[in-house]
Design a protein around this motif. Structure first.
Motif, PDB file in Angstrom:
ATOM      1  N   ALA A  11      15.387  38.971  31.823  1.00  0.00           N
ATOM      2  CA  ALA A  11      15.956  39.278  30.517  1.00  0.00           C
ATOM      3  C   ALA A  11      14.888  39.254  29.437  1.00  0.00           C
ATOM      4  N   ILE A  12      15.002  40.197  28.523  1.00  0.00           N
ATOM      5  CA  ILE A  12      14.247  40.171  27.272  1.00  0.00           C
ATOM      6  C   ILE A  12      15.204  39.670  26.192  1.00  0.00           C
ATOM      7  N   VAL A  13      14.756  38.718  25.399  1.00  0.00           N
ATOM      8  CA  VAL A  13      15.534  38.282  24.235  1.00  0.00           C
ATOM      9  C   VAL A  13      14.629  38.386  23.015  1.00  0.00           C
ATOM     10  N   ALA A  86      18.554  43.168  28.227  1.00  0.00           N
ATOM     11  CA  ALA A  86      17.880  43.144  26.929  1.00  0.00           C
ATOM     12  C   ALA A  86      18.887  42.697  25.876  1.00  0.00           C
ATOM     13  N   VAL A  87      18.588  41.590  25.235  1.00  0.00           N
ATOM     14  CA  VAL A  87      19.412  41.102  24.132  1.00  0.00           C
ATOM     15  C   VAL A  87      18.572  41.211  22.864  1.00  0.00           C
ATOM     16  N   ASN A  88      18.980  42.088  21.961  1.00  0.00           N
ATOM     17  CA  ASN A  88      18.205  42.317  20.747  1.00  0.00           C
ATOM     18  C   ASN A  88      18.796  41.495  19.612  1.00  0.00           C
ATOM     19  N   SER A  89      18.183  40.333  19.374  1.00  0.00           N
ATOM     20  CA  SER A  89      18.681  39.410  18.360  1.00  0.00           C
ATOM     21  C   SER A  89      17.789  39.345  17.129  1.00  0.00           C
ATOM     22  N   VAL A 138      22.609  44.067  25.026  1.00  0.00           N
ATOM     23  CA  VAL A 138      23.487  43.508  23.990  1.00  0.00           C
ATOM     24  C   VAL A 138      22.726  43.503  22.675  1.00  0.00           C
ATOM     25  N   ASN A 139      23.246  44.223  21.711  1.00  0.00           N
ATOM     26  CA  ASN A 139      22.650  44.268  20.383  1.00  0.00           C
ATOM     27  C   ASN A 139      23.420  43.347  19.439  1.00  0.00           C
ATOM     28  N   ILE A 140      22.693  42.584  18.650  1.00  0.00           N
ATOM     29  CA  ILE A 140      23.346  41.716  17.679  1.00  0.00           C
ATOM     30  C   ILE A 140      23.480  42.482  16.366  1.00  0.00           C
ATOM     31  N   ALA A 141      24.687  42.890  16.072  1.00  0.00           N
ATOM     32  CA  ALA A 141      24.974  43.559  14.800  1.00  0.00           C
ATOM     33  C   ALA A 141      25.454  42.492  13.812  1.00  0.00           C
ATOM     34  N   SER A 142      26.498  42.757  13.068  1.00  0.00           N
ATOM     35  CA  SER A 142      27.017  41.784  12.111  1.00  0.00           C
ATOM     36  C   SER A 142      28.362  42.266  11.599  1.00  0.00           C
TER      37      SER A 142
END
Length: 248
Positions: A11-13, A86-89, A138-142
């Protein structure tokens, strides 16, 4: 908290040195994943990787810069061989001001990190995930991307763009065992609060029916499922983490 099996997965975080990204990195690591922590703060990322122990890697990466993302991806693949998650935080909030007064350069910077950065991270993993017929993004939006916060036009706009990016890529990759989803958190107490006025923090809290801020472990729990093989059908989705503020 439920535990998901990430044994054999890499995983990439991004933004994994602190905040939601840190909590996610810990959760994936507990499930057996090898975790590459991408962050502009290499010293803090290295400290986090050391805490996680074997199977973790710290990588200096500026997601707003495509060349930096490419280099970080090469380093990750050289170390682990492949990338499955890939979790883009990584993201920034910026200051609070009405549109008429918002600094142009700052608006551009927030869009560069939050939206172009998300595009860079999604782009760099997409081809290999398709070739291996497996991937979870998983993209962290808001919640600000759904509703728009006053005096936060740059942040709100950039996160709305992340939602659109997620929907588009999810549909593009739906013919493979690849899931691309995003979450829309309400505010959590992280260092991102340092970029906001107290008035804006109070405003965000007043809009949450739960009457409190999001806890990091609550975000990590949902993101871990989205990043797991158990999430085998849902893609292009937007998952609410707003404490009842936005129930759509």
């Amino acid at each position: 908290m439920n535990k998901y099996d990430f044994d054999g997965r890499t995983a990439i975080v991004t933004g994994g040195a602190q905040g939601i990204g840190h909590a996610v990195a810990e959760e994936l690591n507990k499930g057996g994943a090898r975790v590459a922590i991408w962050d502009t703060d290499f010293e803090l990322a290295s400290k986090t990787a050391k805490e996680l122990g074997d199977g973790s890697l710290s990588v200096k990466a500026d997601i707003a810069n495509w060349s930096s993302v490419e280099a970080a991806y090469r380093k990750t693949k050289d170390a682990f061989g492949r990338v499955d998650i890939a979790v883009n935080s990584a993201g920034i909030a910026g200051s609070n001001a009405p549109v008429a007064d918002y600094p142009v350069e700052e608006f551009h910077q927030i869009v560069a990190v939050n939206l172009l950065g998300a595009f860079h991270v999604n782009k760099v993993v997409a081809a290999d995930m398709r070739e291996q017929n497996y991937g979870r993004i998983v993209n962290i939006a808001s919640v600000a991307g759904k509703e728009g916060n006053p005096n936060a036009s740059a942040y709100s706009s950039s996160k709305a763009g992340v939602i659109g990016l997620t929907k588009s890529l999810g549909k593009e990759m739906a013919d493979c065992d690849i899931a691309v989803n995003c979450v829309t958190p309400a505010a959590a107490r992280t260092r991102i609060f340092d970029q906001m006025s107290q008035e804006h923090i109070d405003y965000m809290l007043s809009k949450i029916p739960r009457g409190r801020f999001l806890e990091l472990n609550e975000a990590a729990a949902m993101i871990a499922w989205l990043a797991s093989s158990e999430n085998s059908f849902t893609t292009g989705g937007v998952f609410d983490l707003s404490g009842g503020r936005a129930t759509y």
